[in-house]
Design a protein around this motif. Structure first.
Motif, PDB file in Angstrom:
ATOM      1  N   GLU A  80       0.828  -1.199   0.000  1.00 31.84           N
ATOM      2  CA  GLU A  80       0.000   0.000   0.000  1.00 31.84           C
ATOM      3  C   GLU A  80       0.867   1.255   0.000  1.00 31.84           C
ATOM      4  O   GLU A  80       0.596   2.217  -0.737  1.00 31.84           O
ATOM      5  N   ALA A  81       1.931   1.246   0.811  1.00 34.86           N
ATOM      6  CA  ALA A  81       2.819   2.408   0.874  1.00 34.86           C
ATOM      7  C   ALA A  81       3.558   2.621  -0.439  1.00 34.86           C
ATOM      8  O   ALA A  81       3.704   3.753  -0.910  1.00 34.86           O
ATOM      9  N   VAL A  82       4.016   1.522  -1.057  1.00 36.34           N
ATOM     10  CA  VAL A  82       4.733   1.621  -2.335  1.00 36.34           C
ATOM     11  C   VAL A  82       3.817   2.176  -3.418  1.00 36.34           C
ATOM     12  O   VAL A  82       4.195   3.079  -4.186  1.00 36.34           O
ATOM     13  N   LEU A  83       2.613   1.646  -3.497  1.00 33.74           N
ATOM     14  CA  LEU A  83       1.679   2.086  -4.530  1.00 33.74           C
ATOM     15  C   LEU A  83       1.261   3.542  -4.310  1.00 33.74           C
ATOM     16  O   LEU A  83       1.046   4.281  -5.280  1.00 33.74           O
ATOM     17  N   GLU A  84       1.156   3.961  -3.058  1.00 34.66           N
ATOM     18  CA  GLU A  84       0.853   5.374  -2.781  1.00 34.66           C
ATOM     19  C   GLU A  84       1.980   6.274  -3.286  1.00 34.66           C
ATOM     20  O   GLU A  84       1.731   7.322  -3.903  1.00 34.66           O
ATOM     21  N   ARG A  85       3.223   5.876  -3.054  1.00 35.53           N
ATOM     22  CA  ARG A  85       4.345   6.682  -3.527  1.00 35.53           C
ATOM     23  C   ARG A  85       4.385   6.732  -5.049  1.00 35.53           C
ATOM     24  O   ARG A  85       4.730   7.776  -5.635  1.00 35.53           O
ATOM     25  N   LEU A  86       4.029   5.667  -5.701  1.00 40.93           N
ATOM     26  CA  LEU A  86       3.985   5.685  -7.169  1.00 40.93           C
ATOM     27  C   LEU A  86       2.907   6.639  -7.667  1.00 40.93           C
ATOM     28  O   LEU A  86       3.099   7.334  -8.674  1.00 40.93           O
ATOM     29  N   GLU A  87       1.770   6.676  -6.977  1.00 38.46           N
ATOM     30  CA  GLU A  87       0.727   7.632  -7.343  1.00 38.46           C
ATOM     31  C   GLU A  87       1.227   9.067  -7.152  1.00 38.46           C
ATOM     32  O   GLU A  87       0.963   9.942  -7.985  1.00 38.46           O
ATOM     33  N   GLN A  88       1.946   9.303  -6.070  1.00 37.52           N
ATOM     34  CA  GLN A  88       2.500  10.637  -5.834  1.00 37.52           C
ATOM     35  C   GLN A  88       3.503  11.018  -6.925  1.00 37.52           C
ATOM     36  O   GLN A  88       3.527  12.160  -7.393  1.00 37.52           O
ATOM     37  N   ALA A  89       4.314  10.041  -7.326  1.00 37.05           N
ATOM     38  CA  ALA A  89       5.291  10.311  -8.385  1.00 37.05           C
ATOM     39  C   ALA A  89       4.586  10.655  -9.693  1.00 37.05           C
ATOM     40  O   ALA A  89       4.982  11.598 -10.401  1.00 37.05           O
ATOM     41  N   ALA A  90       3.540   9.904 -10.017  1.00 33.27           N
ATOM     42  CA  ALA A  90       2.797  10.181 -11.248  1.00 33.27           C
ATOM     43  C   ALA A  90       2.163  11.564 -11.194  1.00 33.27           C
ATOM     44  O   ALA A  90       2.121  12.290 -12.200  1.00 33.27           O
ATOM     45  N   ALA A  91       1.663  11.952 -10.012  1.00 32.86           N
ATOM     46  CA  ALA A  91       1.051  13.276  -9.869  1.00 32.86           C
ATOM     47  C   ALA A  91       2.091  14.377 -10.065  1.00 32.86           C
ATOM     48  O   ALA A  91       1.824  15.388 -10.722  1.00 32.86           O
ATOM     49  N   GLU A  92       3.290  14.202  -9.513  1.00 29.58           N
ATOM     50  CA  GLU A  92       4.330  15.209  -9.667  1.00 29.58           C
ATOM     51  C   GLU A  92       4.783  15.335 -11.118  1.00 29.58           C
ATOM     52  O   GLU A  92       5.026  16.441 -11.613  1.00 29.58           O
ATOM     53  N   LEU A  93       4.913  14.209 -11.799  1.00 27.85           N
ATOM     54  CA  LEU A  93       5.312  14.251 -13.207  1.00 27.85           C
ATOM     55  C   LEU A  93       4.251  14.948 -14.049  1.00 27.85           C
ATOM     56  O   LEU A  93       4.565  15.728 -14.955  1.00 27.85           O
ATOM     57  N   ALA A  94       2.977  14.667 -13.755  1.00 25.20           N
ATOM     58  CA  ALA A  94       1.905  15.316 -14.505  1.00 25.20           C
ATOM     59  C   ALA A  94       1.894  16.815 -14.248  1.00 25.20           C
ATOM     60  O   ALA A  94       1.623  17.611 -15.150  1.00 25.20           O
TER      61      ALA A  94
END
Length: 305
Positions: free
Chosen positions: A70-84
């Protein structure tokens, strides 16, 4: 090294309970899911699943690994948001889930505002019951969704999701004023005194489809009043519910947005209970520009209470 895609499968198994359900939700075959989970166990170096006949359950190590997933997938979502957010133009699709009342009463103004402010975004709406939203968000079929919860049906916590409040509504008891029935019949159903719902314990009821949150709300509210409702009809559209109440087919619980413009012959009595609408999305994705733009459009164009 643990594979993120296999971690996602393990998380879905924790939520859905069976390999067959995971396979159906994510468009895999059950054997493919089993093979990928077996590889994950080899990567982890310890047993993650206990097999009992045809069923499996997570070991303590498997449960712990789901928490890390859950923590890993949350960080990936955050990374995608920052890139966008680093891109200059806001373009692409935003997949929106919404329950029927929200589709009619909330989304049109929000979509108009979104199109005006961000013409490069393409909203795609999928009408869905809130009970089905969580797995669709986790699977990536939806980016954001409008969900609701009732006083008697609170939202089920999901570590993969986050939410923000949007609005709160009153609930109403809809009953027929006349509907061509003998007055003494409905007077007997809705006799004076007592709990506002208990007065209607002997009346026929109209409720949503079993399995929906609206159906659960009706059943639990009546149970809290000391009786089980005698449900005659299962109808999901509140405009249709009110039309059936008007012709004497039963009484119903209706939220404020669903009670707008009732037909003649319907009496609405406000009840001391509420429905709350929330904006739900995957944890970590709340700052994604497309989701943030949709949230802004909802707050600028939607109803308030």
């Amino acid at each position: 090294m643990l594979d993120v895609r296999r971690l996602r499968l393990l998380r879905e198994l924790a939520h859905r309970g069976t390999i067959a359900a995971v396979a159906e939700a994510l468009a895999f075959t059950p054997s493919a899911v089993s093979q990928q989970l077996a590889v994950l166990e080899r990567e982890a170096g310890t047993a993650l699943l206990e097999r009992t006949g045809r069923r499996v359950r997570l070991t303590p190590a498997g449960v712990a690994l789901v928490g890390h997933a859950e923590a890993v997938l949350e960080r990936l979502e955050q990374a995608a948001a920052e890139l966008a957010a680093a891109r200059t133009d806001l373009t692409g699709t935003v997949r929106i889930g919404a329950f029927p009342t929200a589709t009619r009463a909330i989304l049109p103004a929000a979509l108009a505002a979104l199109g005006r402010d961000h013409p490069g975004l393409e909203p795609m709406v999928d009408e869905i019951d809130p009970a089905e939203v969580a797995p669709r968000l986790r699977a990536g079929d939806l980016d954001v969704a409008l969900v609701h919860e009732y006083d008697f049906v609170p939202a089920t916590p999901d570590l993969a999701l986050d939410s923000r409040p949007l609005l709160e509504e009153s609930m109403f008891l809809a009953s027929p004023e006349d509907a061509g029935l003998p007055a003494e019949q409905w007077d007997a159903y809705g006799g004076a005194g007592g709990d506002p719902l208990a007065r209607w314990r002997d009346a026929p009821w109209i409720a949503s489809t079993p399995g929906t949150l609206c159906h659960a709300m009706t059943v639990r509210a009546c149970q809290a009043a000391g009786f089980a409702p005698r449900i005659r009809h299962h109808v999901d559209d509140f405009a249709t519910v009110l039309a059936m109440v008007a012709i004497g087919q039963g009484v119903a619980l209706v939220p404020e947005l669903g009670a707008a413009d009732p037909p003649g012959g319907v009496r609405l009595a406000e009840l001391p209970m509420r429905r709350r609408t929330l904006i739900a999305f995957r944890r970590g994705s709340g700052d994604h520009p497309a989701i943030a733009a949709f949230v802004t459009a909802l707050r600028s164009g939607g109803p308030r209470r």
